[in-house]
Design a protein around this motif. Structure first.
Motif, PDB file in Angstrom:
ATOM      1  N   GLY A   1       0.797  -1.214   0.000  1.00 25.58           N
ATOM      2  CA  GLY A   1       0.000   0.000   0.000  1.00 25.58           C
ATOM      3  C   GLY A   1       0.822   1.253   0.000  1.00 25.58           C
ATOM      4  N   PRO A   2       0.153   2.347   0.181  1.00 28.50           N
ATOM      5  CA  PRO A   2      -1.229   2.521   0.660  1.00 28.50           C
ATOM      6  C   PRO A   2      -2.262   2.095  -0.393  1.00 28.50           C
ATOM      7  N   LEU A   3      -3.393   1.591   0.124  1.00 25.31           N
ATOM      8  CA  LEU A   3      -4.501   1.126  -0.693  1.00 25.31           C
ATOM      9  C   LEU A   3      -5.785   1.773  -0.199  1.00 25.31           C
ATOM     10  N   TYR A   4      -6.718   2.009  -1.130  1.00 22.43           N
ATOM     11  CA  TYR A   4      -8.026   2.499  -0.726  1.00 22.43           C
ATOM     12  C   TYR A   4      -8.889   1.289  -0.380  1.00 22.43           C
ATOM     13  N   VAL A   5      -9.418   1.275   0.824  1.00 23.09           N
ATOM     14  CA  VAL A   5     -10.255   0.183   1.329  1.00 23.09           C
ATOM     15  C   VAL A   5     -11.642   0.747   1.585  1.00 23.09           C
ATOM     16  N   GLU A   6     -12.637   0.067   1.070  1.00 20.40           N
ATOM     17  CA  GLU A   6     -14.023   0.507   1.247  1.00 20.40           C
ATOM     18  C   GLU A   6     -14.781  -0.512   2.082  1.00 20.40           C
ATOM     19  N   ARG A   7     -15.537  -0.024   3.054  1.00 18.06           N
ATOM     20  CA  ARG A   7     -16.444  -0.910   3.796  1.00 18.06           C
ATOM     21  C   ARG A   7     -17.688  -1.072   2.938  1.00 18.06           C
ATOM     22  N   ILE A   8     -18.079  -2.319   2.698  1.00 17.33           N
ATOM     23  CA  ILE A   8     -19.216  -2.588   1.827  1.00 17.33           C
ATOM     24  C   ILE A   8     -20.329  -3.261   2.622  1.00 17.33           C
ATOM     25  N   LEU A   9     -21.514  -3.302   2.027  1.00 15.28           N
ATOM     26  CA  LEU A   9     -22.637  -3.980   2.677  1.00 15.28           C
ATOM     27  C   LEU A   9     -22.314  -5.458   2.846  1.00 15.28           C
ATOM     28  N   PRO A  10     -22.658  -6.044   3.981  1.00 19.25           N
ATOM     29  CA  PRO A  10     -22.310  -7.441   4.243  1.00 19.25           C
ATOM     30  C   PRO A  10     -23.289  -8.442   3.632  1.00 19.25           C
ATOM     31  N   ALA A  11     -23.888  -8.113   2.482  1.00 25.40           N
ATOM     32  CA  ALA A  11     -24.838  -9.020   1.840  1.00 25.40           C
ATOM     33  C   ALA A  11     -24.158 -10.345   1.505  1.00 25.40           C
ATOM     34  N   GLY A  12     -24.780 -11.436   1.938  1.00 27.12           N
ATOM     35  CA  GLY A  12     -24.244 -12.759   1.667  1.00 27.12           C
ATOM     36  C   GLY A  12     -23.246 -13.242   2.705  1.00 27.12           C
ATOM     37  N   TYR A  13     -22.978 -12.429   3.702  1.00 21.02           N
ATOM     38  CA  TYR A  13     -22.055 -12.810   4.772  1.00 21.02           C
ATOM     39  C   TYR A  13     -22.842 -13.020   6.066  1.00 21.02           C
TER      40      TYR A  13
END
Length: 108
Positions: A84-96
């Motif tokens: 990194g550095p890397l861009y990390v996005e929190r996503i909806l936990p659909a399917g988890y």
């Protein structure tokens, strides 16, 4: 030393699916995460690009996550070191499973 981002591929991460990763913020905080998905996206690959686009999904207990939706982090794993550095996005936990926070990194 971080690996050059253009040398990363899904083949590097696929054998590492599981725990052992950390997302490290600029403030020094570290969030232990598990790699749960490594998917290639050939249709999203730029024409002439040497690497196939891919994405990584990471999870951890939602209760362990401070309030944020996305940002710049270093990704760490014992076998890879820091990336990194890397861009990390929190996503909806659909399917988890319930109670998990899910984070995604996309490499186009």
């Amino acid at each position: 030393m971080s690996r050059p981002l253009d040398t990363l591929s899904a083949d590097l991460f696929t054998p590492l699916v599981g725990p052992g990763f950390a997302l490290r913020g600029a403030d020094g905080t570290a969030l232990p995460v598990s790699l749960v998905r490594c998917d290639e996206h050939p249709r999203a690959t730029m024409p002439g690009h040497a690497r196939t686009a891919f994405s990584l999904d990471f999870t951890c207990p939602a209760a362990d996550v401070p309030p944020f939706t996305g940002g710049t982090f270093l990704l760490w794993h014992e076998a890879l070191g820091e990336i990194g550095p890397l861009y990390v996005e929190r996503i909806l936990p659909a399917g988890y499973a319930p109670g998990l926070a899910v984070f995604q990194i996309v490499f186009a």
